[in-house]
Scaffold this motif. Structure first.
Motif, PDB file in Angstrom:
ATOM      1  N   PRO A  14      25.828  24.214   3.355  1.00  0.00           N
ATOM      2  CA  PRO A  14      26.342  24.209   1.988  1.00  0.00           C
ATOM      3  C   PRO A  14      26.440  22.789   1.441  1.00  0.00           C
ATOM      4  N   PRO A  15      26.127  22.634   0.153  1.00  0.00           N
ATOM      5  CA  PRO A  15      26.158  21.289  -0.429  1.00  0.00           C
ATOM      6  C   PRO A  15      27.583  20.782  -0.587  1.00  0.00           C
ATOM      7  N   ARG A  16      27.727  19.457  -0.603  1.00  0.00           N
ATOM      8  CA  ARG A  16      29.022  18.864  -0.918  1.00  0.00           C
ATOM      9  C   ARG A  16      29.395  19.216  -2.350  1.00  0.00           C
ATOM     10  N   PRO A  17      30.697  19.380  -2.625  1.00  0.00           N
ATOM     11  CA  PRO A  17      31.100  19.632  -4.014  1.00  0.00           C
ATOM     12  C   PRO A  17      30.651  18.461  -4.897  1.00  0.00           C
ATOM     13  N   TRP A  18      30.338  18.777  -6.136  1.00  0.00           N
ATOM     14  CA  TRP A  18      29.820  17.729  -7.015  1.00  0.00           C
ATOM     15  C   TRP A  18      30.491  17.831  -8.386  1.00  0.00           C
ATOM     16  N   LYS A  19      30.845  16.713  -8.959  1.00  0.00           N
ATOM     17  CA  LYS A  19      31.410  16.665 -10.313  1.00  0.00           C
ATOM     18  C   LYS A  19      30.598  15.697 -11.147  1.00  0.00           C
ATOM     19  N   PHE A  20      30.571  15.937 -12.444  1.00  0.00           N
ATOM     20  CA  PHE A  20      29.887  15.006 -13.345  1.00  0.00           C
ATOM     21  C   PHE A  20      30.586  13.650 -13.245  1.00  0.00           C
ATOM     22  N   PRO A  21      29.833  12.537 -13.273  1.00  0.00           N
ATOM     23  CA  PRO A  21      30.445  11.210 -13.103  1.00  0.00           C
ATOM     24  C   PRO A  21      31.540  10.933 -14.137  1.00  0.00           C
ATOM     25  N   LEU A  22      32.553  10.208 -13.710  1.00  0.00           N
ATOM     26  CA  LEU A  22      33.650   9.837 -14.598  1.00  0.00           C
ATOM     27  C   LEU A  22      33.279   8.599 -15.402  1.00  0.00           C
ATOM     28  N   SER A  23      33.951   8.450 -16.540  1.00  0.00           N
ATOM     29  CA  SER A  23      33.710   7.264 -17.352  1.00  0.00           C
ATOM     30  C   SER A  23      35.039   6.610 -17.680  1.00  0.00           C
ATOM     31  N   THR A  24      34.981   5.337 -18.077  1.00  0.00           N
ATOM     32  CA  THR A  24      36.159   4.700 -18.661  1.00  0.00           C
ATOM     33  C   THR A  24      35.830   4.449 -20.127  1.00  0.00           C
ATOM     34  N   THR A  25      36.825   4.675 -20.975  1.00  0.00           N
ATOM     35  CA  THR A  25      36.577   4.580 -22.412  1.00  0.00           C
ATOM     36  C   THR A  25      37.439   3.489 -23.034  1.00  0.00           C
ATOM     37  N   THR A  26      36.821   2.646 -23.855  1.00  0.00           N
ATOM     38  CA  THR A  26      37.534   1.640 -24.651  1.00  0.00           C
ATOM     39  C   THR A  26      37.055   1.823 -26.090  1.00  0.00           C
ATOM     40  N   THR A  27      37.573   0.997 -27.000  1.00  0.00           N
ATOM     41  CA  THR A  27      36.991   1.017 -28.348  1.00  0.00           C
ATOM     42  C   THR A  27      36.662  -0.410 -28.759  1.00  0.00           C
ATOM     43  N   THR A  28      35.670  -0.540 -29.608  1.00  0.00           N
ATOM     44  CA  THR A  28      35.323  -1.867 -30.127  1.00  0.00           C
ATOM     45  C   THR A  28      36.329  -2.241 -31.212  1.00  0.00           C
ATOM     46  N   ARG A  29      36.273  -3.491 -31.646  1.00  0.00           N
ATOM     47  CA  ARG A  29      37.154  -3.930 -32.730  1.00  0.00           C
ATOM     48  C   ARG A  29      36.888  -3.120 -33.998  1.00  0.00           C
ATOM     49  N   ALA A  30      35.695  -2.570 -34.122  1.00  0.00           N
ATOM     50  CA  ALA A  30      35.372  -1.748 -35.299  1.00  0.00           C
ATOM     51  C   ALA A  30      35.824  -0.308 -35.121  1.00  0.00           C
ATOM     52  N   GLY A  31      36.403   0.001 -33.958  1.00  0.00           N
ATOM     53  CA  GLY A  31      36.926   1.344 -33.740  1.00  0.00           C
ATOM     54  C   GLY A  31      35.940   2.325 -33.109  1.00  0.00           C
ATOM     55  N   THR A  32      34.794   1.858 -32.694  1.00  0.00           N
ATOM     56  CA  THR A  32      33.795   2.744 -32.074  1.00  0.00           C
ATOM     57  C   THR A  32      34.118   2.956 -30.596  1.00  0.00           C
ATOM     58  N   PRO A  33      34.207   4.213 -30.142  1.00  0.00           N
ATOM     59  CA  PRO A  33      34.452   4.449 -28.711  1.00  0.00           C
ATOM     60  C   PRO A  33      33.272   3.962 -27.853  1.00  0.00           C
ATOM     61  N   VAL A  34      33.602   3.386 -26.703  1.00  0.00           N
ATOM     62  CA  VAL A  34      32.583   2.927 -25.749  1.00  0.00           C
ATOM     63  C   VAL A  34      32.875   3.602 -24.408  1.00  0.00           C
ATOM     64  N   HIS A  35      31.935   4.371 -23.911  1.00  0.00           N
ATOM     65  CA  HIS A  35      32.114   5.088 -22.641  1.00  0.00           C
ATOM     66  C   HIS A  35      31.234   4.447 -21.588  1.00  0.00           C
ATOM     67  N   VAL A  36      31.843   3.992 -20.501  1.00  0.00           N
ATOM     68  CA  VAL A  36      31.088   3.298 -19.453  1.00  0.00           C
ATOM     69  C   VAL A  36      31.016   4.172 -18.202  1.00  0.00           C
ATOM     70  N   PHE A  37      29.804   4.514 -17.815  1.00  0.00           N
ATOM     71  CA  PHE A  37      29.559   5.254 -16.570  1.00  0.00           C
ATOM     72  C   PHE A  37      28.996   4.250 -15.565  1.00  0.00           C
ATOM     73  N   ASP A  38      29.813   3.860 -14.602  1.00  0.00           N
ATOM     74  CA  ASP A  38      29.391   2.886 -13.599  1.00  0.00           C
ATOM     75  C   ASP A  38      28.642   3.611 -12.483  1.00  0.00           C
ATOM     76  N   ARG A  39      27.364   3.323 -12.325  1.00  0.00           N
ATOM     77  CA  ARG A  39      26.536   4.005 -11.325  1.00  0.00           C
ATOM     78  C   ARG A  39      25.926   2.963 -10.382  1.00  0.00           C
ATOM     79  N   PRO A  40      26.633   2.637  -9.294  1.00  0.00           N
ATOM     80  CA  PRO A  40      26.121   1.625  -8.367  1.00  0.00           C
ATOM     81  C   PRO A  40      24.701   1.958  -7.897  1.00  0.00           C
ATOM     82  N   GLY A  41      23.868   0.932  -7.843  1.00  0.00           N
ATOM     83  CA  GLY A  41      22.486   1.134  -7.402  1.00  0.00           C
ATOM     84  C   GLY A  41      21.520   1.430  -8.530  1.00  0.00           C
ATOM     85  N   GLN A  42      22.064   1.703  -9.725  1.00  0.00           N
ATOM     86  CA  GLN A  42      21.172   1.954 -10.869  1.00  0.00           C
ATOM     87  C   GLN A  42      20.964   0.627 -11.598  1.00  0.00           C
TER      88      GLN A  42
END
Lengths: 449, 427
Positions: A14-42
């Protein structure tokens, strides 16, 4: 080590359980959301700007203006000519692309992490400071007209175009090509494109995604540095109306002289992601026509040899989905192939088996880690989630829906749409050879284009 | 940037080369087999056979029923396929790592015992499917036969690259079951393949599994080498002018290039990139942006191992522009590059683009496995995946000009044009 041929397949752990990668979210000074998905090795990152832009905001007589606008963002900015911009971006090893869908404009770069900061600056320059010079817009109008000639020669494109035109009511934007038609493209000028841009593109409508190896890289700061000063008068995006469909059994024959195959596209309305059956519908689709082992290809490809392969799918933008089954078949067997395909689509309403549904669930759930292995595929998926208005990690919801699907639930989801209010059959091929085969089938009204 | 993907290599007693690259960061494993058989190995009368096997390999084998290869792997969560090319065929799947044994067993059963399932019925059915593939991919689309026409011009009739992988439908029709069996026995065996395993498995476990499933398959007699295709640059202009109902007028030029695995080929490929790659390439700047005589331009090298490679440049004329203008501009740019070379900045740009392409290719287990098999099978050196970027970065502007001056010349090209019969009547 002994080695001999096993006569039965080894078991699968059976495969290991898997979840969609997590992100951290900030906003720019202009108010635009920025979502960062850190994927080591990419080592190649994707930075994608997704801007809410429902296509029905286009004036009817200027349809395709969003496409021309998107294609000219990088064709000259306030700081650089088109040639200078391309040279600067490509010198950093970056690739740049745009995509316009029913709900959103996506502008993205993929770039080696080592060149992230200067490439993001250039991306921001295209998105926030385009010049829309008359010559550059004019050139893209001409190129789009040539592209329409190419599209009209493509059997698959013709089938999709006829399908949209006949499945949706003419009041629906999606009944017509996303990138416009000659009569709506020709009147486009740089002034009109710039006006459309000002009304529709701004920091309040955008979200910015990063996917890639963020080790030691201040991604949020780099994005804020490039996009933080973005100002615009664009108001919020309008909500898309519910689409109106045209129902009933119908056949549309598109004459494409010289065709040696008939391109088929059979379908009807389908669910969108607001319905909880979205995952169950995907399971049903997998069984009926989603893979080479599906019911349809088992007959049309493997048993009859009519086709190189067909595929079906449920697709949906923000509101109002479709079900389609498409593929190319030999001209002489067009009637027979349609008959078989319709028989299989209708017989599926009698019930999918437990085994079929189990296998489809396993396949759809277990392939998830493969689908999101590459940074770019995460950015694509999340951008599309934003466009259609579901959470960033909607893949988890979708997989949970699939896991909870039984044969009965899958059959019900399928029956809610497929064959319930008729099926639209599009045939693109040599009309003189195909027409007699179609009239013999009695599939409802036959229209010829 | 320096790459350091781990690699371990063993050769089984039956000659199967096994390469393992362990990567525990992902819960998946990629299995990839390259067989040293492609369309260049097909003798006259048997064209299309390597590709036909790409189909037959999914129709079952001694212990696998028809359709079971796909259904077992799909249920295990695999993405799978196969491709055929001039130099080789490959068969591959990626799946959650718990399915590694299943993937190896299926690959081993068809490597060792495919012919038990290659019946007249399977052959007839897959021949029909291949014909539909040819209609779909070549015959039913505009310009679909351009490469077929070009390789026929570029190479002598008996040259290994003078026919396309899809082959001749007449050859397939004429094929008897025994011809098909004989082709398999000649080329498909452990000593004519590379097996690569990449992903969530230790080196030790991967080698053990490879031995467990492939170790008992007997070696085949040494396969005959492909005919030597070594040939220098073309020294004349060979044309094929087609008048047809196409959407726009189009020209493609094809050049012979140096053999793959040499700095000279890398240099020639970079020369074509300077002309045709990306938005900043010379052809896009001049033909599309500045003069606006073309709707689009494209091109690049197709590296091959059999003594020679080839490369192309394509332009689609803008509406109401004579295709001759596009041809003349291409000729001028080709000669300009051959005579004056490329700037350091242009070279650095196409090198940077190549670097990104390469990193993207290696960004998935399946992409990495494919390149490992590729470099192990065709060059005997899987570690080239770690050094390719350095090799491409090492090419100098002088080498690019020298390669272009020898191989990419207006006077040594094959060329196909498509013109509309009713040009001028279009709206």
């Amino acid at each position: 080590m002994t080695s001999q041929a096993l006569t039965t397949p080894p078991s699968v752990a059976p495969p290991r359980p898997w979840k969609f990668p997590l992100s951290t979210t900030t906003t720019t000074r202009a108010g635009t959301p920025v979502h960062v998905f850190d994927r080591p090795g990419q080592y190649v990152a994707t930075v994608r700007v997704t801007i809410a832009l429902p296509l029905f905001a286009e004036p009817r007589e200027l349809e395709g203006i969003a496409t021309i606008m998107s294609r000219t963002l990088d064709e000259g900015t306030e700081l650089r000519s088109a040639n200078e911009f391309a040279a600067a971006l490509e010198r950093h090893g970056a690739a740049y692309g745009v995509d316009v869908s029913s709900d959103a404009l996506h502008v993205e770069i993929s770039v080696p992490i080592s060149h992230l900061a200067p490439a993001v600056k250039l991306l921001a320059e295209a998105v926030t400071r385009p010049a829309f010079n008359a010559e550059d817009v004019g050139r893209h109008v001409t190129i789009r007209l040539g592209e329409i000639n190419q599209e009209r020669a493509n059997a698959g494109y013709r089938a999709r175009e006829a399908f949209a035109a006949n499945l949706f009511d003419p009041s629906v934007r999606r009944s017509r090509p996303t990138a416009g038609t000659p009569d709506t493209i020709r009147p486009l000028t740089n002034t009109k494109v710039a006006e459309f841009y000002r009304a529709n593109v701004g920091p309040a409508r955008a979200q910015i995604l990063f996917a890639g190896d963020a080790t030691g890289v201040e991604v949020a700061a780099i994005v804020d540095d490039a996009f933080g000063d973005w100002t615009s008068s664009a108001g919020p995006a309008l909500e898309v109306p519910e689409p109106q469909y045209v129902l009933g059994d119908r056949v549309v024959l598109v004459n494409r002289p010289g065709s040696v195959q008939s391109q088929l596209l059979i379908g009807c309305p389908g669910p969108d992601r607001r319905e909880e059956i979205w995952g169950a519908a995907a399971v049903a689709n997998h069984v009926v026509g989603g893979t080479i082992t599906s019911r349809v290809d088992t007959v049309l490809r493997e048993e009859k040899g009519y086709t190189y392969g067909t595929r079906s799918s449920f697709n949906a933008p923000r509101k109002g989905g479709t079900f389609t089954l498409g593929g190319a078949v030999r001209t002489e067997v067009t009637g027979a192939a349609i008959t078989e395909a319709l028989r299989i689509l209708r017989e599926a309403r009698d019930g999918l088996t437990d085994r079929e549904v189990q296998e489809a669930q396993d396949s759809l759930i277990r392939t998830a880690p493969l689908r999101y292995e590459q940074a770019d595929s995460i950015a694509q998926q999340v951008g599309s989630n934003i466009a259609v208005g579901v959470p960033l990690d909607f893949a988890d919801t979708y997989l949970a829906q699939i896991a909870a699907t039984t044969a009965e639930i899958a059959t019900d989801a399928y029956n809610r749409y497929v064959g319930t209010n008729g099926l639209l059959v599009i045939v693109v091929g040599e009309a003189k050879d195909v027409r007699p085969q179609l009239t013999a089938l009695n599939l409802g009204a036959l229209t010829e284009l | 940037m320096p790459l350091n993907y781990p690699l371990a290599e063993q050769t089984l007693d039956n000659g199967l080369r096994v390469v393992v690259s362990s990567d525990k960061a992902v819960p998946i494993v990629a299995v990839n087999l390259w067989y040293d058989v492609g369309s260049r190995h097909e003798p006259p009368g048997l064209t299309g056979f390597a590709h036909l096997f790409e189909h037959l390999m999914f129709q079952g084998s001694r212990n696998v029923e028809s359709g079971q290869h796909f259904s077992l792997l799909e249920t295990a969560g695999a993405s799978l396929n196969a491709t055929t090319f001039f130099d080789r065929t490959n068969y591959f799947e990626s799946l959650p790592s718990g399915g590694l044994d299943l993937a190896l067993w299926l690959e081993a059963d068809r490597m060792g015992y495919l012919l038990d399932a290659v019946t007249q019925e399977n052959l007839d059915n897959q021949r029909d499917v291949v014909k539909e593939e040819k209609r779909q991919s070549y015959d039913n689309r505009p310009y679909g036969d351009s490469y077929e026409r070009l390789v026929r011009l570029l190479f002598p009739a008996d040259h290994p690259y003078a026919h396309m992988t899809i082959g001749s439908m007449a050859d397939l029709d004429a094929a008897a079951l025994e011809d098909v069996h004989a082709f398999f026995r000649k080329h498909y065996g452990p000593n004519n393949a590379v097996l690569t395993i990449v992903g969530d498995v230790s080196e030790e476990d991967a080698f053990d599994a490879a031995k467990r499933y492939f170790g008992h398959i007997p070696a085949i007699p040494a396969p005959p080498p492909a005919p030597d295709g070594t040939i220098g640059p073309l020294t004349e202009v060979l044309r094929d002018d087609v008048v047809e109902d196409v959407p726009s007028d189009l020209i493609t030029m094809m050049f012979r290039l140096p053999v793959d695995g040499t700095p000279e080929l890398d240099a020639a490929a970079l020369a074509l990139d300077v002309l045709a790659a990306g938005q900043s390439g010379r052809l896009n700047r001049r033909l599309v942006r500045d003069e606006q005589i073309a709707q689009s331009v494209s091109g690049g090298a197709l590296p091959l191992i059999g003594g020679v490679s080839f490369g192309t440049l394509t332009g689609i004329a803008s509406a109401d522009v004579d295709l001759q203008k596009v041809e003349d501009a291409l000729v001028e740019e080709i000669e300009k590059l051959a005579e004056h070379g490329v700037t350091e900045d242009e070279l650095a740009t196409v090198q940077a683009q190549n670097e990104r392409d390469w990193l993207e290719q290696l960004a998935t287990c399946s992409g990495r496995a494919d390149e490992i098999s590729h470099h192990a099978l065709l060059f005997g050196d899987p570690n080239r995946i770690n050094t390719r970027i350095d090799e491409i970065r090492a090419v100098t502007a002088e080498q690019v000009q020298q390669a272009a001056a020898k191989w990419i010349r207006a006077g040594g090209r094959a060329q196909v044009t498509y013109r509309r019969s009713n040009a001028g009547e279009q709206e």
